[in-house]
Design a protein around this motif. Structure first.
Motif, PDB file in Angstrom:
ATOM      1  N   SER A 163      24.454  55.769  53.048  1.00 41.53           N
ATOM      2  CA  SER A 163      25.911  55.871  52.925  1.00 41.53           C
ATOM      3  C   SER A 163      26.621  54.711  53.612  1.00 41.53           C
ATOM      4  CB  SER A 163      26.409  57.193  53.518  1.00 41.53           C
ATOM      5  OG  SER A 163      26.039  58.287  52.718  1.00 41.53           O
ATOM      6  N   ASP A 164      27.773  54.359  53.050  1.00 40.81           N
ATOM      7  CA  ASP A 164      28.659  53.347  53.620  1.00 40.81           C
ATOM      8  C   ASP A 164      29.926  54.043  54.090  1.00 40.81           C
ATOM      9  OD1 ASP A 164      29.730  50.496  53.921  1.00 40.81           O
ATOM     10  OD2 ASP A 164      31.200  51.418  52.573  1.00 40.81           O
ATOM     11  N   PRO A 165      30.332  53.859  55.361  1.00 42.18           N
ATOM     12  CA  PRO A 165      31.500  54.577  55.881  1.00 42.18           C
ATOM     13  C   PRO A 165      32.766  54.354  55.057  1.00 42.18           C
ATOM     14  CG  PRO A 165      30.248  53.645  57.692  1.00 42.18           C
ATOM     15  CD  PRO A 165      29.628  53.121  56.432  1.00 42.18           C
ATOM     16  N   GLU A 166      33.014  53.134  54.609  1.00 39.48           N
ATOM     17  CA  GLU A 166      34.217  52.870  53.823  1.00 39.48           C
ATOM     18  C   GLU A 166      34.158  53.593  52.484  1.00 39.48           C
ATOM     19  OE1 GLU A 166      35.197  48.787  53.374  1.00 39.48           O
ATOM     20  OE2 GLU A 166      35.334  48.401  55.531  1.00 39.48           O
ATOM     21  N   ALA A 167      32.981  53.594  51.858  1.00 37.22           N
ATOM     22  CA  ALA A 167      32.837  54.257  50.562  1.00 37.22           C
ATOM     23  C   ALA A 167      33.022  55.768  50.694  1.00 37.22           C
ATOM     24  CB  ALA A 167      31.476  53.939  49.954  1.00 37.22           C
ATOM     25  N   GLU A 168      32.495  56.363  51.757  1.00 30.03           N
ATOM     26  CA  GLU A 168      32.638  57.814  51.935  1.00 30.03           C
ATOM     27  C   GLU A 168      34.084  58.172  52.257  1.00 30.03           C
ATOM     28  OE1 GLU A 168      30.335  59.361  50.868  1.00 30.03           O
ATOM     29  OE2 GLU A 168      28.462  58.298  51.282  1.00 30.03           O
ATOM     30  N   THR A 169      34.772  57.328  53.019  1.00 31.29           N
ATOM     31  CA  THR A 169      36.193  57.563  53.294  1.00 31.29           C
ATOM     32  C   THR A 169      36.995  57.489  52.007  1.00 31.29           C
ATOM     33  OG1 THR A 169      35.923  56.585  55.506  1.00 31.29           O
ATOM     34  CG2 THR A 169      38.172  56.838  54.677  1.00 31.29           C
ATOM     35  N   ALA A 170      36.671  56.512  51.150  1.00 29.48           N
ATOM     36  CA  ALA A 170      37.357  56.380  49.862  1.00 29.48           C
ATOM     37  C   ALA A 170      37.072  57.580  48.963  1.00 29.48           C
ATOM     38  CB  ALA A 170      36.927  55.088  49.173  1.00 29.48           C
ATOM     39  N   GLU A 171      35.848  58.128  49.037  1.00 29.42           N
ATOM     40  CA  GLU A 171      35.515  59.297  48.215  1.00 29.42           C
ATOM     41  C   GLU A 171      36.361  60.497  48.622  1.00 29.42           C
ATOM     42  OE1 GLU A 171      31.789  62.339  47.657  1.00 29.42           O
ATOM     43  OE2 GLU A 171      31.332  60.208  47.574  1.00 29.42           O
ATOM     44  N   THR A 172      36.534  60.709  49.919  1.00 26.75           N
ATOM     45  CA  THR A 172      37.372  61.837  50.343  1.00 26.75           C
ATOM     46  C   THR A 172      38.817  61.620  49.916  1.00 26.75           C
ATOM     47  OG1 THR A 172      37.664  60.839  52.553  1.00 26.75           O
ATOM     48  CG2 THR A 172      35.897  62.458  52.302  1.00 26.75           C
ATOM     49  N   ALA A 173      39.291  60.375  49.969  1.00 31.40           N
ATOM     50  CA  ALA A 173      40.665  60.098  49.524  1.00 31.40           C
ATOM     51  C   ALA A 173      40.825  60.427  48.043  1.00 31.40           C
ATOM     52  CB  ALA A 173      41.004  58.631  49.782  1.00 31.40           C
ATOM     53  N   ALA A 174      39.809  60.103  47.238  1.00 35.52           N
ATOM     54  CA  ALA A 174      39.866  60.424  45.807  1.00 35.52           C
ATOM     55  C   ALA A 174      39.866  61.933  45.591  1.00 35.52           C
ATOM     56  CB  ALA A 174      38.678  59.780  45.089  1.00 35.52           C
ATOM     57  N   LYS A 175      39.108  62.658  46.380  1.00 34.55           N
ATOM     58  CA  LYS A 175      39.061  64.107  46.235  1.00 34.55           C
ATOM     59  C   LYS A 175      40.381  64.761  46.635  1.00 34.55           C
ATOM     60  CE  LYS A 175      34.042  64.475  46.667  1.00 34.55           C
ATOM     61  NZ  LYS A 175      32.887  64.818  47.536  1.00 34.55           N
ATOM     62  N   PHE A 176      41.089  64.169  47.590  1.00 30.83           N
ATOM     63  CA  PHE A 176      42.404  64.688  47.954  1.00 30.83           C
ATOM     64  C   PHE A 176      43.383  64.622  46.775  1.00 30.83           C
ATOM     65  CE2 PHE A 176      41.577  63.597  52.615  1.00 30.83           C
ATOM     66  CZ  PHE A 176      41.510  64.922  53.014  1.00 30.83           C
ATOM     67  N   ARG A 177      43.150  63.699  45.849  1.00 31.96           N
ATOM     68  CA  ARG A 177      44.096  63.496  44.748  1.00 31.96           C
ATOM     69  C   ARG A 177      44.280  64.759  43.914  1.00 31.96           C
ATOM     70  NH1 ARG A 177      41.365  58.756  41.880  1.00 31.96           N
ATOM     71  NH2 ARG A 177      42.635  59.527  40.141  1.00 31.96           N
ATOM     72  N   THR A 178      43.243  65.604  43.813  1.00 33.15           N
ATOM     73  CA  THR A 178      43.379  66.848  43.050  1.00 33.15           C
ATOM     74  C   THR A 178      44.572  67.649  43.530  1.00 33.15           C
ATOM     75  OG1 THR A 178      41.023  67.004  42.575  1.00 33.15           O
ATOM     76  CG2 THR A 178      42.270  69.053  42.497  1.00 33.15           C
ATOM     77  N   PHE A 179      44.674  67.811  44.832  1.00 33.82           N
ATOM     78  CA  PHE A 179      45.749  68.641  45.362  1.00 33.82           C
ATOM     79  C   PHE A 179      47.036  67.854  45.544  1.00 33.82           C
ATOM     80  CE2 PHE A 179      47.863  71.987  47.435  1.00 33.82           C
ATOM     81  CZ  PHE A 179      47.136  73.135  47.193  1.00 33.82           C
ATOM     82  N   LEU A 180      46.927  66.603  45.960  1.00 33.24           N
ATOM     83  CA  LEU A 180      48.141  65.804  46.163  1.00 33.24           C
ATOM     84  C   LEU A 180      48.964  65.714  44.895  1.00 33.24           C
ATOM     85  CD1 LEU A 180      46.688  62.890  48.346  1.00 33.24           C
ATOM     86  CD2 LEU A 180      48.217  64.728  49.110  1.00 33.24           C
ATOM     87  N   SER A 181      48.294  65.581  43.743  1.00 32.85           N
ATOM     88  CA  SER A 181      49.008  65.489  42.483  1.00 32.85           C
ATOM     89  C   SER A 181      49.733  66.786  42.145  1.00 32.85           C
ATOM     90  CB  SER A 181      48.062  65.110  41.343  1.00 32.85           C
ATOM     91  OG  SER A 181      47.128  66.138  41.113  1.00 32.85           O
ATOM     92  N   ALA A 182      49.196  67.909  42.643  1.00 33.36           N
ATOM     93  CA  ALA A 182      49.796  69.212  42.352  1.00 33.36           C
ATOM     94  C   ALA A 182      51.052  69.464  43.186  1.00 33.36           C
ATOM     95  CB  ALA A 182      48.781  70.325  42.598  1.00 33.36           C
ATOM     96  N   VAL A 183      51.227  68.709  44.261  1.00 36.63           N
ATOM     97  CA  VAL A 183      52.376  68.938  45.131  1.00 36.63           C
ATOM     98  C   VAL A 183      53.312  67.724  45.177  1.00 36.63           C
ATOM     99  CG1 VAL A 183      51.106  70.585  46.548  1.00 36.63           C
ATOM    100  CG2 VAL A 183      51.137  68.174  47.225  1.00 36.63           C
ATOM    101  N   GLY A 184      53.024  66.713  44.366  1.00 38.55           N
ATOM    102  CA  GLY A 184      53.903  65.553  44.314  1.00 38.55           C
ATOM    103  C   GLY A 184      53.852  64.692  45.548  1.00 38.55           C
ATOM    104  N   ALA A 185      52.644  64.568  46.147  1.00 41.64           N
ATOM    105  CA  ALA A 185      52.488  63.752  47.356  1.00 41.64           C
ATOM    106  C   ALA A 185      51.477  62.645  47.107  1.00 41.64           C
ATOM    107  CB  ALA A 185      52.043  64.615  48.527  1.00 41.64           C
ATOM    108  N   GLU A 186      51.557  61.576  47.878  1.00 39.16           N
ATOM    109  CA  GLU A 186      50.626  60.473  47.789  1.00 39.16           C
ATOM    110  C   GLU A 186      50.207  60.030  49.177  1.00 39.16           C
ATOM    111  OE1 GLU A 186      52.212  57.253  45.554  1.00 39.16           O
ATOM    112  OE2 GLU A 186      52.460  58.400  43.699  1.00 39.16           O
ATOM    113  N   LEU A 187      48.952  59.535  49.281  1.00 39.98           N
ATOM    114  CA  LEU A 187      48.494  58.968  50.551  1.00 39.98           C
ATOM    115  C   LEU A 187      49.147  57.613  50.784  1.00 39.98           C
ATOM    116  CD1 LEU A 187      44.669  59.774  50.638  1.00 39.98           C
ATOM    117  CD2 LEU A 187      46.423  60.549  52.230  1.00 39.98           C
TER     118      LEU A 187
END
Length: 401
Positions: free
Chosen positions: A377-401
């Motif tokens: 694993s690469d720390p930056e890649a795993e951090t980016a993966e969690t950010a992508a997974k947050f998009r499921t819920f962020l899109s439902a509430v009109g929020a962005e990172l």
């Protein structure tokens, strides 16, 4: 509104052959905070009230659930059903109950009305606080990789959270409708977990289902974020299918599922290579494991407990991974990476891995996302993966990172 006893006998994995237009979406639209909503690949459920809550005591949870269903049946409730959420930590109280009323419809994906657009989220003035900060999360990943290189363990799933706070009240019904319409083939839920608290989300992962003696599990492990560019999206999907790191991570999970289910099944079919499934935001490696139950009194919940937690949400070896999680994550997972679902007195049921979710309370949402960390694993890649997974819920509430 029909009672649970009036509708439970009409449950089936696929629903009616010709589901009525609007049957499932009407339950989605009827959801109100405090009720229990669960949409699976087999059915859509909306429950109100609770005739009986599953108690928290020294007995195993499966035994407590069975006793609660038996008591409800003895009290005159025909075909009682338990529905709710189970936390990641076995020692923490579950939020399970036998509802007073239960309405059942075919799956959301079978309802043509699910494709209709839904309005924008009513709450957009979010204040977002990451816990931990992305850099701290990456450092935790790097530390875990270093320990794996020393041979201490082979995988751990590390999570991080986003705390969203708004001045306006949370619009849970709108969030739920947006989640469901974004991924109607997934597993969408909104379940009370305490006074004023709701667990809400849209998981892509079935832990296990049981219908009669037929058993199905669908472990997911190995992920890649989607792209809005079609060519790039296809390239990412193909790369995931060819990724040695992700294929190894997936194989570890499938092997664990196989070993956990094998003692309970007379036969078990495990495909040799994974396929792909997609959500609105992610590609996932997926394997559908099917089997025939050996003992008819083994319930879907008992099978779920035999599987939980899989390496897809915890790691391997399990006890070491749990310890690393406790040492690294600066928060309590609560119901995240636990399971949500339903089960009846006959042992049938569906239990889903609690991911792509948030815990809602008053003006605050806590979102969760995790990534499987292995030696490559690469720390930056795993951090980016969690950010992508947050998009499921962020899109439902009109929020962005």
């Amino acid at each position: 509104m029909p009672t649970a006893s009036q509708v439970a006998t009409h449950m089936s994995p696929a629903g009616p052959a010709h589901p009525a237009v609007g049957a499932a979406t009407s339950l989605l639209d009827a959801y109100t905070p405090g009720s229990r909503f669960l949409a699976t690949s087999g059915r859509t459920l909306l429950a109100h009230g609770a005739v009986r809550q599953v108690p928290h005591d020294d007995r195993p949870l499966v035994e407590r659930v069975n006793a609660t269903l038996t008591e409800a049946g003895a009290a005159g409730q025909r075909n009682p059903v338990v529905i709710g959420a189970i936390p990641f930590d076995h020692g923490v109280p579950a939020a399970l109950g036998v509802p007073a009323t239960l309405r059942v419809a075919p799956p959301l994906a079978s309802d043509p009305l699910i494709t209709l657009p839904v309005g924008a989220s009513g709450t957009a003035d979010w204040r977002i606080r990451p816990v931990p900060e992305p850099g701290v999360y990456g450092a935790g990943v790097a530390s875990a990789v270093e320990r794996m290189m020393r041979g201490e363990f082979s995988k751990v799933v590390l999570a991080r959270t986003l705390e969203l706070t708004s001045r306006a009240p949370l619009d849970l019904p709108m969030m739920l409708r947006r989640l469901a319409r974004r991924d109607p083939a997934g597993y969408t839920f909104a379940l009370p977990t305490g006074p004023g608290r709701t667990l809400i989300g849209a998981s892509p992962e079935l832990l296990v289902s049981r219908q009669g003696r037929q058993v199905t599990a669908n472990p997911l492990a190995g992920s890649a974020p989607r792209s809005t560019d079609l060519a790039e999206d296809v390239r990412r999907a193909a790369a995931l299918l060819d990724s040695a790191k992700d294929l190894h991570e997936h194989a570890v999970v499938v092997d664990a599922v196989h070993r956990s289910l094998a003692p309970h099944c007379t036969e078990l079919t495990v495909p040799t290579r994974p396929t792909l499934i997609r959500t609105a935001t992610m590609w996932h490696l997926s394997t559908t494991v099917t089997g025939t139950l050996a003992a008819p009194d083994t319930s879907a919940l008992a099978l779920a407990y035999a599987l939980h937690p899989t390496p897809a949400v915890c790691g391997t070896p399990t006890m070491t991974a749990r310890q690393v999680i406790a040492e690294t994550e600066p928060f309590d997972r609560g119901f995240f990476t636990g399971m949500v679902g339903w089960g009846d007195a006959e042992g049938d049921g569906e239990w889903v891995v609690t991911i792509r979710c948030a815990e809602a309370e008053e003006h605050t949402l806590r979102l969760y996302a995790g990534a499987g960390v292995v030696a490559a694993s690469d720390p930056e890649a795993e951090t980016a993966e969690t950010a992508a997974k947050f998009r499921t819920f962020l899109s439902a509430v009109g929020a962005e990172l």
